[in-house]
Design an enzyme around this catalytic site. Sequence first.
Site, short mmCIF file in Angstrom:
data_model
loop_
_atom_site.label_atom_id
_atom_site.label_comp_id
_atom_site.label_asym_id
_atom_site.label_seq_id
_atom_site.Cartn_x
_atom_site.Cartn_y
_atom_site.Cartn_z
N ARG A 167 0.70 -1.21 -0.06
CA ARG A 167 0.00 -0.07 0.10
C ARG A 167 0.76 1.27 -0.18
NH1 ARG A 167 -4.76 -2.17 4.13
NH2 ARG A 167 -5.20 -4.04 3.00
N GLN A 189 -0.71 -10.45 5.50
CA GLN A 189 -1.72 -10.80 6.49
C GLN A 189 -1.92 -12.41 6.44
OE1 GLN A 189 -4.97 -8.70 4.54
NE2 GLN A 189 -4.71 -6.83 5.81
N ASP A 217 -4.46 -13.77 6.01
CA ASP A 217 -5.71 -13.64 5.54
C ASP A 217 -6.52 -14.64 5.19
OD1 ASP A 217 -7.85 -11.68 4.32
OD2 ASP A 217 -6.49 -11.17 2.37
N HIS A 243 -10.59 -15.63 3.03
CA HIS A 243 -11.82 -15.36 2.85
C HIS A 243 -12.88 -16.89 2.59
CE1 HIS A 243 -9.60 -12.12 1.17
NE2 HIS A 243 -10.68 -11.42 1.23
N HIS A 298 -14.67 -11.94 4.69
CA HIS A 298 -13.37 -11.62 4.98
C HIS A 298 -12.93 -11.76 6.22
CE1 HIS A 298 -13.78 -9.02 1.42
NE2 HIS A 298 -14.95 -8.94 1.43
#
Length: 613
Positions: free
Chosen positions: A328, A346, A348, A350, A475
């Site tokens: 980012r 992350q 992360d 889903h 998420h």
Amino acid sequence: MVNDRVVDLTHPLQEDAKVRILTNRDPEALTVYRHSTAHLLAAAVTQLFPSVQCGIGPPTDEGFFYDFVVPRPFVPEDLEAIEKRMKEIAAGDFIYERQMWPRDEAIRFFRERGEPLKVQLIEEKTEGQKDVSVYTIKDRDLFVDFCVGPHVPTSGKLKAFKLLNTSNAYWKGDARNQPMQRVYGTAFFSEKDLQAYLTQVEEAKKRDHRKLGRDLGLFAFHQWAPGATFWLDKGTTLYNLLANYMRGVLFPAGYVEVKTPLIYNKALWERSGHWKHYRKDMFLIESENETMSVKPMNCPGHFLTYASQVHSYRDLPLRFHEQTPLHRNEASGVLSGLVRARQFSQDDAHCFVTPEQIGEEVERLIQLVQRVYGDFGLPFEAKLSTMPDEHMGEASTWDHAEAQLKVALERAGMRYTINAKDGAFYGPKIDFDVTDAIGRKWQCATIQLDYMQPENFDLKYTGADNAEHRPVVIHRAIFGSFERFIAILIEHYAGAFPLWLAPVQAVVLPIADRHVAYAHTVSQRLAEAGFRMQVDERQEKIGYKIREAQLQKIPYMLVVGDREAAEGAVAVRSRSGGDLGSQPLDAFVASACDEVNRKSSQLSAISSQQLEA
Ligand SMILES: [Zn+2]
Ligand SMILES: [Zn+2]
């Protein structure tokens, strides 16, 4: 509080209104209290330095500040004198009086007093108003400030405050404007709260992950890669431990790991909406006359992954986990160590679920969060954010989703607070704040329902009725980013990681050269049992080697001399408990394995030691 607006206790009630009296327990009350202390600061400064001009003095999350134009920068002695005068004014118990002045008169007053900045503020903020509100504190001089308030009724209410430091500032934060001096302070309802805060600030300085990261040889930064971490060998070990720990938690919970591309054509970001809402935070790349972007998040890649195969209701929930790096394009000025970085990864995932599966899936997620934070000794709390005014989808869908989240929280035995209207526009969410060893809160985990992206990406599954249906996406992350979570852990443990996380778990310290061979035998035996080992072969005194290992916060130091070599033993010293005496090597291996499996942290002992130090 009148009709949900915070006002003075002396506010006249002209009609029927909803009234709530703020007490010390209300967060809004602390804001009023701190802002009132900023007025006290300005009153003291104008008494002591009559030539200053006042800027603005707002409350902040940590306290308050006030900006001044001064002939010379403030020095520490000035702060002492200002704080002393503030205490005198507070003790005088003067009234904070709200007065309505005709606008012209107020402008004339501040102009004559040599306060052009206040004149500017009044002109900008009260255009078209007949009267403007000012607040007065009547001490030796009358202190008058242009302000809409509210404030405490009298200065005597302000009992626990402290000026902290000064910094350079500019009028309206713009370097082209007039330079100013900003004085920072903080205020609390009680001396006890103030002292606790000051202790926490001192302790936080000692634990700063940027300092400990350097001292412990975990990571480095370079100006040519702003916001991106150079993980040194020990830091990489720690990072990989956490990455594999998370895999070890997620795989048995039914997740699969995927790896998706880092760079995508802008068409993907147009589809996901990031091009419109997030482009300035993305790194763009040109390739063969196409604009590409490095991914700032995994979600769109996971939607393409989902859509690359045909799915039936029997495949759901389908849970994609991914740990690849994200970028980012944060302004370099806001970057801060591992906490605010440009490149990070992350934990992360889903989860693609049917609408009926939302409740059960969220309950499983909350259980994962409980398990993970439990392993790190981090207490935590949950916040449920509900439908904002601007939202997509039917209110009935939201009601259903929010009801399922509440049931899931209750079934998991989680207490939670509600952040009304604070959900994302595409779905409600649950956020988790952890509290570290010195009482600071950090938001880490999030569980977010999404009804919009499955539409955008035309995601589907075949139902039991043989018809096509839309899945719902959840998420979710538990650590948040690895980088930030590692920063939190470094500060939480003050660098003294529990045995299961320590990059080096034990160091063998031979007393003399003739013990080096046995030291390697010990190290080898432990390495085969899965431990991360070092041997300190240097020809230094044993006391020196112990002190160095202690500074490196290595959990165990195994001293070996003639007796240990003869008996197949080690003399064990623990980082926290000192000399534990001689033990047979096998016995030490067994107890160390047990400690790793229990993931026990000696946190309480460590943090109280740190506080005493
Ligand atoms: Zn004010
Ligand atoms: Zn996502």
